[in-house]
Design a protein around this motif. Structure first.
Motif, PDB file in Angstrom:
ATOM      1  N   LEU A 248       4.437  -2.225   2.042  1.00 25.09           N
ATOM      2  CA  LEU A 248       4.104  -3.401   2.703  1.00 25.09           C
ATOM      3  C   LEU A 248       5.164  -4.450   2.990  1.00 25.09           C
ATOM      4  O   LEU A 248       5.253  -4.914   4.081  1.00 25.09           O
ATOM      5  CB  LEU A 248       2.589  -4.048   2.483  1.00 25.09           C
ATOM      6  CG  LEU A 248       1.292  -3.292   3.043  1.00 25.09           C
ATOM      7  CD1 LEU A 248       0.207  -3.953   2.284  1.00 25.09           C
ATOM      8  CD2 LEU A 248       1.168  -3.583   4.631  1.00 25.09           C
ATOM      9  N   ILE A 290      -4.451   1.079   8.908  1.00 24.56           N
ATOM     10  CA  ILE A 290      -4.557  -0.203   9.468  1.00 24.56           C
ATOM     11  C   ILE A 290      -6.014  -0.982   9.101  1.00 24.56           C
ATOM     12  O   ILE A 290      -6.026  -2.050   8.275  1.00 24.56           O
ATOM     13  CB  ILE A 290      -4.447  -0.354  10.949  1.00 24.56           C
ATOM     14  CG1 ILE A 290      -3.007  -0.172  11.315  1.00 24.56           C
ATOM     15  CG2 ILE A 290      -4.810  -1.735  11.569  1.00 24.56           C
ATOM     16  CD1 ILE A 290      -2.970   0.087  12.908  1.00 24.56           C
ATOM     17  N   ALA A 291      -7.155  -0.229   9.471  1.00 25.74           N
ATOM     18  CA  ALA A 291      -8.532  -0.532   8.972  1.00 25.74           C
ATOM     19  C   ALA A 291      -8.530  -0.798   7.411  1.00 25.74           C
ATOM     20  O   ALA A 291      -9.021  -1.681   7.017  1.00 25.74           O
ATOM     21  CB  ALA A 291      -9.337   0.385   9.371  1.00 25.74           C
ATOM     22  N   LYS A 292      -7.710  -0.086   6.450  1.00 24.48           N
ATOM     23  CA  LYS A 292      -7.616  -0.236   5.085  1.00 24.48           C
ATOM     24  C   LYS A 292      -6.792  -1.327   4.665  1.00 24.48           C
ATOM     25  O   LYS A 292      -6.619  -1.507   3.803  1.00 24.48           O
ATOM     26  CB  LYS A 292      -7.626   1.040   4.445  1.00 24.48           C
ATOM     27  CG  LYS A 292      -8.731   2.069   4.278  1.00 24.48           C
ATOM     28  CD  LYS A 292      -8.239   3.170   3.761  1.00 24.48           C
ATOM     29  CE  LYS A 292      -9.141   4.466   3.975  1.00 24.48           C
ATOM     30  NZ  LYS A 292      -8.524   5.593   3.845  1.00 24.48           N
ATOM     31  N   GLY A 293      -6.124  -1.971   5.797  1.00 28.07           N
ATOM     32  CA  GLY A 293      -4.957  -3.096   5.282  1.00 28.07           C
ATOM     33  C   GLY A 293      -3.935  -2.212   4.571  1.00 28.07           C
ATOM     34  O   GLY A 293      -3.168  -2.965   4.008  1.00 28.07           O
ATOM     35  N   LEU A 294      -3.664  -1.144   4.817  1.00 22.31           N
ATOM     36  CA  LEU A 294      -2.288  -0.470   4.302  1.00 22.31           C
ATOM     37  C   LEU A 294      -1.042  -0.536   5.531  1.00 22.31           C
ATOM     38  O   LEU A 294      -0.144   0.016   4.852  1.00 22.31           O
ATOM     39  CB  LEU A 294      -2.551   0.984   3.702  1.00 22.31           C
ATOM     40  CG  LEU A 294      -3.771   1.281   2.573  1.00 22.31           C
ATOM     41  CD1 LEU A 294      -4.004   2.295   2.454  1.00 22.31           C
ATOM     42  CD2 LEU A 294      -3.313   0.506   1.316  1.00 22.31           C
ATOM     43  N   ARG A 296       0.463  -2.577   8.945  1.00 26.18           N
ATOM     44  CA  ARG A 296       0.292  -3.525   9.545  1.00 26.18           C
ATOM     45  C   ARG A 296       0.111  -3.234  11.160  1.00 26.18           C
ATOM     46  O   ARG A 296       0.889  -2.607  11.524  1.00 26.18           O
ATOM     47  CB  ARG A 296       1.701  -4.622   9.594  1.00 26.18           C
ATOM     48  CG  ARG A 296       1.895  -5.083   8.316  1.00 26.18           C
ATOM     49  CD  ARG A 296       3.340  -5.881   8.437  1.00 26.18           C
ATOM     50  NE  ARG A 296       3.051  -6.966   9.215  1.00 26.18           N
ATOM     51  CZ  ARG A 296       2.711  -8.295   8.990  1.00 26.18           C
ATOM     52  NH1 ARG A 296       3.098  -8.664   7.571  1.00 26.18           N
ATOM     53  NH2 ARG A 296       2.690  -9.217   9.868  1.00 26.18           N
ATOM     54  N   GLU A 297      -0.710  -3.898  11.664  1.00 28.56           N
ATOM     55  CA  GLU A 297      -1.133  -3.592  13.047  1.00 28.56           C
ATOM     56  C   GLU A 297      -0.229  -4.006  14.005  1.00 28.56           C
ATOM     57  O   GLU A 297       0.289  -3.166  14.911  1.00 28.56           O
ATOM     58  CB  GLU A 297      -2.667  -4.426  13.357  1.00 28.56           C
ATOM     59  CG  GLU A 297      -2.968  -3.873  14.642  1.00 28.56           C
ATOM     60  CD  GLU A 297      -4.371  -4.389  14.850  1.00 28.56           C
ATOM     61  OE1 GLU A 297      -4.826  -5.301  14.287  1.00 28.56           O
ATOM     62  OE2 GLU A 297      -5.156  -3.627  15.883  1.00 28.56           O
TER      63      GLU A 297
END
Ligand SMILES: Nc1ncnc2c1ncn2[C@@H]1O[C@H](COP(=O)(O)OP(=O)(O)O)[C@@H](O)[C@H]1O
Ligand SMILES: [Mg+2]
Length: 438
Positions: A248, A290-294, A296-297
């Motif tokens: 990230l 993205i849904a898991k926050g891993l 960046r959208e």
């Protein structure tokens, strides 16, 4: 990736120079053979089909000029490109006299090297006219007649000469890197570098400096100012492979690079403009990440202006026969087994298999079977796990009884439950059909 890749032999007594040239040749999609002396070079010439010789002149022991003469005598068809640190007129004349066609003075840029190579190869008719034949090779490398393969080539045509970022998604071994290379090497910037980076392969603490470069003294170990991979790819393409594995902390920096079209070296205060096409590839589901926050959208959208999805081999089995043929041609050549054939039963097994490793797995297995066979590939050479493989497709996981039942019901429906007609079609007698229905 390219079975028709040109083989280039590079001869220089300086190992750093050899490594540098090898790296550059790799970005141009050539295969490199290295030699650090004339004797080593002669060994390579004896054992390999070389398409171009690149040689230094000043070397200890035997001088490069001797190698040019030797090559002229024994392999007159091989074009020669001389690279030398001392551009003295006499040595140039001498090199030309001995048959060297092109001459490049050290130090040279990667652009100059590329042009010199192209020009040597073209002059020797290895390439009909500059990029053309090479481009065709690259397309013909994407083997397949399925809708999938045709779609891919169509998208490549559409995007190759735009600056749009391209995201290639698909399972491992489905040809993502092959596609990325095809985009670059058929585009107008084919003569510029193509640099592939495995985003999960660089340790996190080094990644920033590898990608963007650093300033001398900016951290312990930064002995020299260093150019990053983004700048090394200047004017060409950077291929960010396994982009899903990017930490990230680096994702935010990549986002900045794409938005601002500039990089900041580690330790630098002034950003530098860059001009590179970005192609990324992934075998993970970025939307899930993205849904898991891993992931960046915002970065995902920036990378995904154009999108190519590769189809797993099991969903385009119609490509398998042509791929088999291609790999047999390729490896029968490589292992010196011309005319090797494949038993039909083997083809059947290969068509039935699910290919979790996709084209890479198919290619490896053909290669292995060729090594193990004489002039016919038979079931004996097929790995056990393939032979006894039960496809996961439910259609095929049926017993004969189930098939029979289905067929009887279908026929009965077709003849409006007239048992006599049904028995005729099924070629059984009425008594049997009554039993079966019961
Ligand atoms: N359509 C294709 N035709 C011929 N060879 C292919 C094709 N797709 C993939 N390959 C070969 O399969 C291997 C794996 O391809 P690669 O591009 O590395 O896959 P990925 O990057 O998706 O893992 C390579 O040797 C490549 O040349
Ligand atoms: Mg890959």
């Amino acid at each position: 990736m390219n079975s028709k890749k040109e083989n280039i032999l590079v001869v220089d007594d300086n190992n750093d120079m050899l490594d540098l040239i090898q790296r550059q040749l790799k970005t141009f999609n050539y295969r490199t053979y290295k030699a650090s002396s004339v004797n080593e070079a002669i060994e390579v010439l004896k054992n390999t089909t070389i398409d171009l010789l690149i040689s230094d002149l000043n070397m200890p022991e035997i001088n490069g000029m001797e190698l040019l003469k030797y090559t002229d005598e024994h392999y007159p068809a091989i074009p020669k490109l001389v690279i030398s640190g001392v551009p003295s007129i006499p040595s140039v004349v001498c090199a030309i006299k001995s048959g060297a066609l092109d001459y490049l003075t050290k130090p040279f840029t990667s652009d100059e090297l590329y042009k010199a190579i192209r020009s040597s190869l073209v002059k020797n008719n290895l390439l009909a006219n500059d990029f053309h034949s090479k481009n065709e090779d690259l397309y013909s490398n994407i083997i397949g007649k399925s809708v999938h393969s045709k779609n891919v080539v169509e998208i490549i045509e559409r995007v190759k000469d735009t600056k749009a970022t391209i995201l290639i998604e698909g399972e491992s071994g489905t040809g993502k890197e092959l596609i990325a290379r095809a985009i670059h090497f058929t585009s107008k910037t084919a003569h510029k570098p193509f640099i592939a980076v495995n985003c999960g392969g660089i340790p996190e603490n080094l990644a920033e400096s590898e990608l963007f470069g650093h300033i001398k003294g900016s951290f312990t170990g930064a002995i020299e100012t260093k150019t990053g991979l983004f700048q090394a790819a200047s004017g060409g393409t950077i291929f960010l492979d396994e982009i899903g594995n990017t930490p990230l902390s680096l994702q935010i920096k990549l986002l900045r690079v794409i938005q601002e079209k500039e990089i900041l070296r580690v330790g630098a205060t002034k950003p530098e403009k860059i001009d590179v096409r970005i192609i990324s590839a992934t075998n993970s589901n970025l939307e899930e990440m993205i849904a898991k926050g891993l992931f960046r959208e915002d970065l995902y959208y920036r990378l995904n202006v154009a999108n190519i999805k590769t189809t797993p081999l099991r969903e385009r089995k119609e490509d398998i026969p042509l791929l088999i043929k291609t790999f047999i041609d390729k490896y029968s050549n490589e292992y010196n087994k011309p005319g090797i054939k494949i038993n039909e039963k083997v083809t059947e097994v290969l068509l039935r298999y699910d290919w979790p490793g996709n084209i890479r797995e198919l290619e490896n297995i053909i290669q292995r079977m060729i090594i193990m066979s004489d002039d016919l590939i038979t079931l004996n050479q097929v790995p056990e796990n393939l032979k006894y493989h039960i496809p996961t497709s439910p259609e095929i996981l049926k017993s004969l009884k189930e098939y029979e039942k289905e067929q009887i019901l279908k026929v009965l429906a077709f003849v409006n439950h007239n048992k006599t007609k049904a028995a005729q079609i099924l070629q059984i007698d009425r008594k049997t059909i009554n039993q079966k229905i019961a």
